[in-house]
Design an enzyme around this catalytic site. Structure first.
Site, mmCIF file in Angstrom:
data_model
loop_
_atom_site.group_PDB
_atom_site.id
_atom_site.type_symbol
_atom_site.label_atom_id
_atom_site.label_comp_id
_atom_site.label_asym_id
_atom_site.label_seq_id
_atom_site.Cartn_x
_atom_site.Cartn_y
_atom_site.Cartn_z
ATOM 1 N N PRO A 194 -116.451 -38.897 -1.530
ATOM 2 C CA PRO A 194 -115.805 -38.321 -0.159
ATOM 3 C C PRO A 194 -114.127 -36.846 -0.473
ATOM 4 C CG PRO A 194 -115.394 -40.052 -0.441
ATOM 5 C CD PRO A 194 -116.371 -40.137 -1.850
ATOM 6 N N GLY A 195 -114.544 -36.007 0.254
ATOM 7 C CA GLY A 195 -112.977 -35.096 0.082
ATOM 8 C C GLY A 195 -112.619 -35.284 1.507
ATOM 9 N N ARG A 196 -113.006 -33.951 2.037
ATOM 10 C CA ARG A 196 -112.809 -33.605 3.801
ATOM 11 C C ARG A 196 -112.015 -35.979 4.374
ATOM 12 N NH1 ARG A 196 -113.639 -28.948 5.871
ATOM 13 N NH2 ARG A 196 -115.193 -28.925 4.820
ATOM 14 N N ARG B 45 -108.526 -21.807 6.398
ATOM 15 C CA ARG B 45 -109.323 -21.844 6.728
ATOM 16 C C ARG B 45 -110.485 -21.421 8.068
ATOM 17 N NH1 ARG B 45 -111.489 -26.469 8.619
ATOM 18 N NH2 ARG B 45 -113.576 -26.725 7.515
ATOM 19 N N TYR C 196 -114.123 -20.434 7.007
ATOM 20 C CA TYR C 196 -115.045 -20.178 7.855
ATOM 21 C C TYR C 196 -115.204 -20.713 9.401
ATOM 22 C CZ TYR C 196 -113.945 -23.217 3.174
ATOM 23 O OH TYR C 196 -114.451 -23.592 2.017
ATOM 24 N N CYS D 173 -100.450 -9.249 6.336
ATOM 25 C CA CYS D 173 -101.475 -7.583 6.474
ATOM 26 C C CYS D 173 -102.849 -7.647 6.750
ATOM 27 C CB CYS D 173 -100.672 -6.778 5.903
ATOM 28 S SG CYS D 173 -99.185 -6.341 6.639
ATOM 29 N N GLU D 174 -103.890 -8.124 7.361
ATOM 30 C CA GLU D 174 -104.995 -8.373 7.664
ATOM 31 C C GLU D 174 -105.528 -9.009 8.855
ATOM 32 O OE1 GLU D 174 -107.714 -8.274 5.476
ATOM 33 O OE2 GLU D 174 -105.602 -8.248 3.410
ATOM 34 N N TYR E 8 -108.691 -28.617 1.413
ATOM 35 C CA TYR E 8 -108.756 -27.263 1.458
ATOM 36 C C TYR E 8 -107.746 -26.556 2.421
ATOM 37 C CZ TYR E 8 -113.241 -30.089 0.636
ATOM 38 O OH TYR E 8 -114.166 -30.923 0.224
HETATM 39 C C1 PLP Z 1 -116.846 -30.432 -2.958
HETATM 40 C C2 PLP Z 1 -117.315 -31.572 -2.862
HETATM 41 C C3 PLP Z 1 -117.241 -32.895 -2.577
HETATM 42 C C4 PLP Z 1 -116.591 -33.243 -1.623
HETATM 43 O O1 PLP Z 1 -116.827 -33.026 -0.257
HETATM 44 P P1 PLP Z 1 -116.361 -33.105 1.457
HETATM 45 O O2 PLP Z 1 -117.133 -32.562 1.983
HETATM 46 O O3 PLP Z 1 -114.801 -32.585 1.154
HETATM 47 O O4 PLP Z 1 -116.456 -35.038 1.235
HETATM 48 C C5 PLP Z 1 -118.387 -33.926 -3.447
HETATM 49 N N1 PLP Z 1 -118.766 -33.692 -4.555
HETATM 50 C C6 PLP Z 1 -119.082 -31.875 -4.732
HETATM 51 C C7 PLP Z 1 -120.155 -32.129 -6.209
HETATM 52 C C8 PLP Z 1 -118.126 -31.250 -3.691
HETATM 53 O O5 PLP Z 1 -118.768 -30.360 -5.003
#
Ligand code: PLP
Length: 418
Positions: free
Chosen positions: A274-276, A312, A316, A343-344, A372
């Site tokens: 997990p990241g986000r 973001r 996105y 300036c965009e 992110y």
């Molecule tokens: C970006 C990424 C993640 C994390 O994704 P999240 O949506 O932020 O949880 C995990 N594994 C890989 C291989 C990634 O590229």
């Protein structure tokens, strides 16, 4: 966002006033809550506990060493996608054996370094990468633990730019080609082939694509075992979504249930990345109103944060909530568009929001900016990289200071012939 609250009409991060931090640090800045990070980690860890799964935090979501260290202290491993991230994870105290190296384009130098450090696993995405890792490991007299990253051909039902598990995406090995490649990998002398990995996309708000991908992965494990291969590790990637505006992402418990129903019976060591999920709602981006500019079409609130600080919305079409530093109960003014000084035309932080009347010098906070955000910052328009602050109870600490203009300018070199 319950760690960012009003007290006596002013916005606080845990027990520290946002205005107080702004006085010290200046604006814009990112502000993270330690408790929010810990709470997210713990909720996922608790849900996954019966599965005995490893959590490898995807460092790319927020790679400040103080953030990584906060999660490392809870037992988190790391998922990294570059030598730089690997160095950060190690520096923040994550043991090498708890580090997974992902990515489609690992260079020989990165592979060599990761092998020297004896990381836990390489998630490999192509035949040439398998061959390169095997060659380097053999020369070093070492054996690289590898998993094959499979592309399960699933639509994650998320934004185009963060969908990674469709046949047309650059990521992973085609699921049909995996058994043959797995067999070849097991014969390479520099490799120990331990299993499979997937990562189908980011900000998933439905469990359906997860379930579908995990089921395909589970079948593949059985196919490989039937062919006589050993599969001991399965890495399910990241992607668990969060609430930005009005999304209802899956709970950690329901996510764990899907894992259990699809992978639970395989007798494999499970990893998630997990990241986000861990960091998004643990951070805000605080900025100051410069001008209010009224035109026939829009009321522009021009603030001192911009697309270079937080890309973001531009990249996105992401939507984020806004909080004013001063709690206001009065009726809303004309809808505002919040924009930065870059300036965009695309330098828009929020397309339309009903805010009370703001004036120059008022502080606002863009919510859910912990993932992110800072990591994707640039110094476009020669704007200074955004500082980061970490709050813990009544304390705060600057975990990345704002560089000076002289530092930024000193990075350029004028050729002697000019
Ligand atoms: C970006 C990424 C993640 C994390 O994704 P999240 O949506 O932020 O949880 C995990 N594994 C890989 C291989 C990634 O590229």
């Amino acid at each position: 966002m319950k760690y960012f609250n009003y007290r006596n009409g002013h916005l606080f991060a845990e027990e520290v006033g946002i205005a107080q931090i702004a006085d010290r640090v200046g604006t814009p800045f990112f502000c993270y809550s330690s408790s929010a990070l810990e709470k997210q980690y713990d909720s996922l860890n608790t849900a996954l506990h019966p599965l005995n799964a490893n959590i490898c935090y995807a460092v790319k979501a927020n790679s400040n060493q103080a953030v990584i260290k906060t999660l490392a202290a809870r037992g988190s491993g790391a998922d990294v996608v570059s030598k730089g991230e690997l160095l950060r994870a190690l520096a923040a105290g994550i043991p090498a054996h708890q580090i997974v190296f992902s990515g489609v384009g690992k260079t020989a130098e990165e592979i060599h370094f990761a092998l020297t450090e004896r990381i836990g696993q390489f998630n490999v995405e192509s035949l040439p990468e398998l061959e390169l890792i095997s060659n380097i490991a053999s020369k070093m007299g070492s054996v690289a633990p590898v998993a094959l990253r499979v592309n399960p051909d699933v639509d994650a039902e998320t934004h185009e730019k963060i969908s990674t598990g469709r046949k047309t995406d650059k990521f992973g090995i085609d699921i049909e080609d995996t058994p043959e490649l797995y067999g070849r990998a097991t014969k390479m002398s520099g490799l120990k082939t331990v299993g499979l990995a997937i990562h189908i996309g980011s900000q998933l708000t439905s469990l359906k694509p997860f379930r579908y991908a995990f089921e395909r992965l589970s079948k593949l494990v059985q196919v490989l075992r039937t062919s006589g291969h050993s599969v001991t590790h399965v890495d399910l990637g990241g992607g668990l979504g969060v609430n930005y505006i009005d999304e209802t992402p899956p709970t950690p418990m329901s996510y764990a249930k899907v894992i259990n129903e699809t992978i639970g019976g395989l007798d494999v060591e499970i990893t998630v990345e997990p990241g986000r999920f861990l960091v998004a709602n643990a951070g805000i981006l605080v900025s100051k109103v410069i001008f209010i500019k009224e035109t026939a079409v829009h009321r522009f609130v021009i603030v001192d944060a911009a697309m270079n600080d937080f890309i973001r919305p531009t990249l996105y079409d992401a939507e984020h909530c806004i909080l004013c530093e001063k709690e206001v109960s009065q009726g809303v003014a004309r809808p505002a568009q919040i924009v930065g000084p870059v300036c965009e035309t695309g330098d828009i932080l929020v397309r339309e929001v009903h805010l009370p009347n703001l004036t120059s010098h008022d502080l606002i906070a863009l919510c859910s900016a912990g993932a992110y955000g800072a990591v994707m910052g640039s110094s476009y328009n020669t704007r200074l990289p955004t500082p980061e602050v970490l709050v813990k109870d009544q304390e705060f600490s600057i975990i990345r200071p704002r560089p000076t203009y002289s530092h930024i300018l000193s990075l350029d070199r004028i050729p002697s012939w000019l």
